[in-house]
Design a protein around this motif. Structure first.
Motif, short mmCIF file in Angstrom:
data_model
loop_
_atom_site.label_atom_id
_atom_site.label_comp_id
_atom_site.label_asym_id
_atom_site.label_seq_id
_atom_site.Cartn_x
_atom_site.Cartn_y
_atom_site.Cartn_z
N PHE A 288 9.56 6.84 -18.79
CA PHE A 288 9.33 8.07 -18.04
C PHE A 288 7.85 8.38 -17.86
N ALA A 289 6.99 7.65 -18.59
CA ALA A 289 5.55 7.88 -18.53
C ALA A 289 4.87 7.04 -17.46
N LYS A 290 5.61 6.11 -16.86
CA LYS A 290 5.01 5.18 -15.90
C LYS A 290 5.39 5.57 -14.47
N PRO A 291 4.42 6.01 -13.68
CA PRO A 291 4.73 6.49 -12.32
C PRO A 291 5.46 5.45 -11.47
N THR A 292 5.23 4.18 -11.69
CA THR A 292 5.84 3.17 -10.82
C THR A 292 7.30 2.91 -11.16
N VAL A 293 7.74 3.24 -12.38
CA VAL A 293 9.12 2.93 -12.76
C VAL A 293 9.94 4.14 -13.22
N THR A 294 9.31 5.27 -13.44
CA THR A 294 10.08 6.42 -13.91
C THR A 294 11.18 6.79 -12.91
N PRO A 295 12.38 7.07 -13.41
CA PRO A 295 13.44 7.50 -12.49
C PRO A 295 13.25 8.93 -12.00
N MET A 296 12.37 9.69 -12.64
CA MET A 296 12.18 11.10 -12.27
C MET A 296 10.93 11.24 -11.40
N GLN A 297 11.01 10.68 -10.22
CA GLN A 297 9.84 10.63 -9.33
C GLN A 297 9.61 11.89 -8.53
N ARG A 298 10.54 12.86 -8.63
CA ARG A 298 10.38 14.12 -7.90
C ARG A 298 10.25 15.33 -8.82
N LEU A 299 10.22 15.09 -10.12
CA LEU A 299 10.18 16.20 -11.07
C LEU A 299 8.88 16.99 -10.96
N ARG A 300 9.00 18.28 -10.60
CA ARG A 300 7.83 19.13 -10.44
C ARG A 300 7.74 20.24 -11.49
N LYS A 301 8.91 20.65 -12.04
CA LYS A 301 8.92 21.76 -13.00
C LYS A 301 9.61 21.30 -14.28
N LEU A 302 8.90 21.41 -15.39
CA LEU A 302 9.44 21.03 -16.69
C LEU A 302 9.47 22.26 -17.60
N HIS A 303 10.65 22.56 -18.14
CA HIS A 303 10.82 23.68 -19.06
C HIS A 303 11.22 23.14 -20.43
N ILE A 304 10.68 23.73 -21.47
CA ILE A 304 11.02 23.35 -22.83
C ILE A 304 11.56 24.58 -23.57
N SER A 305 12.73 24.43 -24.19
CA SER A 305 13.43 25.56 -24.80
C SER A 305 12.83 25.93 -26.15
N PRO A 306 13.15 27.11 -26.67
CA PRO A 306 12.62 27.52 -27.98
C PRO A 306 13.18 26.71 -29.13
N PHE A 307 14.26 25.96 -28.89
CA PHE A 307 14.83 25.12 -29.95
C PHE A 307 14.14 23.77 -30.05
N PHE A 308 13.26 23.49 -29.13
CA PHE A 308 12.58 22.20 -29.11
C PHE A 308 11.62 22.09 -30.29
N PRO A 309 11.58 20.94 -30.98
CA PRO A 309 10.65 20.79 -32.12
C PRO A 309 9.20 20.82 -31.65
N VAL A 310 8.44 21.77 -32.14
CA VAL A 310 7.06 21.95 -31.67
C VAL A 310 6.21 20.71 -31.93
N ASP A 311 6.48 20.01 -33.04
CA ASP A 311 5.66 18.84 -33.34
C ASP A 311 5.94 17.65 -32.43
N SER A 312 6.94 17.79 -31.54
CA SER A 312 7.23 16.72 -30.57
C SER A 312 6.74 17.06 -29.17
N VAL A 313 6.12 18.23 -29.00
CA VAL A 313 5.71 18.68 -27.67
C VAL A 313 4.73 17.70 -27.01
N VAL A 314 3.67 17.34 -27.72
CA VAL A 314 2.62 16.50 -27.13
C VAL A 314 3.18 15.14 -26.73
N ASP A 315 3.93 14.51 -27.64
CA ASP A 315 4.49 13.18 -27.33
C ASP A 315 5.46 13.24 -26.17
N THR A 316 6.34 14.23 -26.16
CA THR A 316 7.34 14.32 -25.09
C THR A 316 6.70 14.60 -23.74
N VAL A 317 5.79 15.54 -23.71
CA VAL A 317 5.12 15.85 -22.44
C VAL A 317 4.34 14.63 -21.95
#
Length: 443
Positions: A288-317
């Motif tokens: 998902f990090a590679k523009p040439t192969v990511t299947p989410m080529q139109r994703l413009r808005k990303l929301h992260i819920s309050p249940f998301f582990p904060v220590d995984s924010v940087v890696d996931t984003v």
């Protein structure tokens, strides 16, 4: 004044009725019989019935001819008293009443059903007649182990609605027919048996597993929460819809790693059309990090819920950097504000370090804070004031960093409707919003 109202043409009276709130509308309807007739369509446009007793009272007291005015309906099949064991919440009689109710509401555009277990399959044909229905929410408000809401029933129901665009599901239970691999294994996931008598759907046939929702061609928004998403057919089911909004929760019976794999599998299946995505689990797949192969080529808005582990924010984003994301929206609880701001500062530093191609489309970064309703905070408590000051300072640093990078930023309150899953926000760019300790809802 009354004579002036009576002198108005009907068109002007209708215009007045359209802008009135419910309380004012009800007061106006008592003026006279003619005024009441004008107010009726607006009075019954939006109906909420909190339990089965309220449903019965409504159907008994409201003329059947008024039901055609209902456009927004929210009802619950649970008993008013949770301890009432004399009234079966999923009886055939109750299902017949629901079917009659729905067939009397031909103008429904939005429907929210809080069901205490499955209705009888005889109710399913009623949904094929709801041609104006675009937005459907179904939530199991009962005990999933005792009153499960079958995935076969739900998929058949959703696929029967001719113009369904938005579907929100909460606590749907897997069917043994589609998940035999979960029988007798740990962790114990609730399963439904006896739902194999649901007739094949005209379009889906007997394949009424959750992944078949992707075969509904009109579907544009899908929310699934507190539901087991481990069906491998999410990766192989032909996708007939063009989903624009995807919101996936996790299953509390499974581990974080298992939920992450399920989320990534669904993301890969529907990614090409997704514009807006909400996450509750981390994303580790670097594709998902590679523009040439990511299947989410139109994703413009990303929301992260309050249940998301904060220590995984940087890696996931970072792992979603292959998408042209323009807006990052983070939700967290008050006690996590400082950690969340620190994580976002780390991400922004990484963006500076990696250069303009890393998140080059990013224009906005927002943080929405949900107050902890269980916390009893004394405004005079010195420790609470110190915590408040630290949160305010963390917010201030983050917003100054955003300004330096020419990013718009907002910090505000957030409340999430537990039934519809819809977010209600209010906020400003003031740093002291993070210090408002009044309850703002729950997520």
């Amino acid at each position: 004044m009354a004579s002036t109202w009576f002198a108005l043409p009907t068109e002007m009276k209708l215009a007045v009725v359209d802008v009135l709130g419910q309380e004012d509308l009800k007061a106006l309807s008592r003026v006279d019989k003619g005024t009441y007739s004008i107010c009726v369509p607006s009075i019954f446009k939006d109906v909420t019935l909190k339990n089965w007793s309220a449903v019965n009272s409504f159907l008994e007291s409201v003329p059947a001819s008024y039901l055609r005015y209902i456009q927004l309906l929210d009802f619950c099949t649970a008993n008013e008293d949770p301890m009432d064991s004399f009234s079966n919440p999923f009886s055939r009689t109750r299902s017949d009443a629901v079917a009659t109710f729905l067939t009397s509401c031909p103008r429904l555009s939005r429907l929210a059903m809080r069901l205490s277990g499955c209705l009888d399959k005889s109710v399913l044909p009623a949904f094929s007649a709801l041609r104006d229905l675009r937005d459907l929410t179904i939530s199991n408000c009962g005990d999933e182990a005792q009153c499960p809401l079958s995935e076969r029933f739900i998929v058949s129901l959703a696929a029967s609605i001719p113009s369904l665009e938005e579907l929100s599901l909460d606590r749907i239970t897997r069917s043994i027919m589609h998940a035999p691999e979960l029988v007798g294994v740990y962790p114990v996931v609730p399963l439904v048996s006896g739902d194999d008598d649901i007739a094949p759907h005209p379009y889906l046939g007997s394949d009424l597993c959750l992944p078949s929702l992707l075969r509904i061609p009109t579907l544009r928004k899908l929310i699934i929460r507190d539901t087991h998403l481990g069906d491998p057919r999410w990766a192989t089911t032909p996708v007939a819809c063009k989903l624009q909004v995807l919101d996936l929760g996790s299953c509390y019976h499974e581990t974080d790693d298992y939920n992450r794999l399920c989320t990534e599998r669904i993301m890969a299946a529907v990614g090409p059309t997704i514009d807006e995505f909400s996450l509750t689990t981390a994303v580790a797949d670097e594709v998902f990090a590679k523009p040439t192969v990511t299947p989410m080529q139109r994703l413009r808005k990303l929301h992260i819920s309050p249940f998301f582990p904060v220590d995984s924010v940087v890696d996931t984003v970072s792992n979603l950097a292959g998408s042209p994301i323009e807006t990052l929206s983070m939700q967290c609880y008050e006690e996590d504000v400082i950690d969340m701001c620190s994580a976002l500062e780390e991400f922004l530093s990484l963006r500076v370090e990696r250069g303009p191609e890393f998140y080059e489309k990013l224009r906005r970064l927002d943080v929405f804070v949900a107050a902890n309703e269980d916390a009893d905070v004394d405004d005079e408590d010195a420790s609470a004031k110190e915590d408040c000051a630290e949160r305010a300072e963390a917010v201030k640093r983050l917003q100054e960093f955003c300004r330096d990078l020419q990013l718009a930023s907002q910090v505000g309150k957030v409340a999430v409707d537990a039934i519809t899953g819809k977010t209600q926000r209010s906020g400003s760019s003031a740093a002291d919003d993070a210090c408002d300790k009044r309850p703002v809802g729950h997520c």
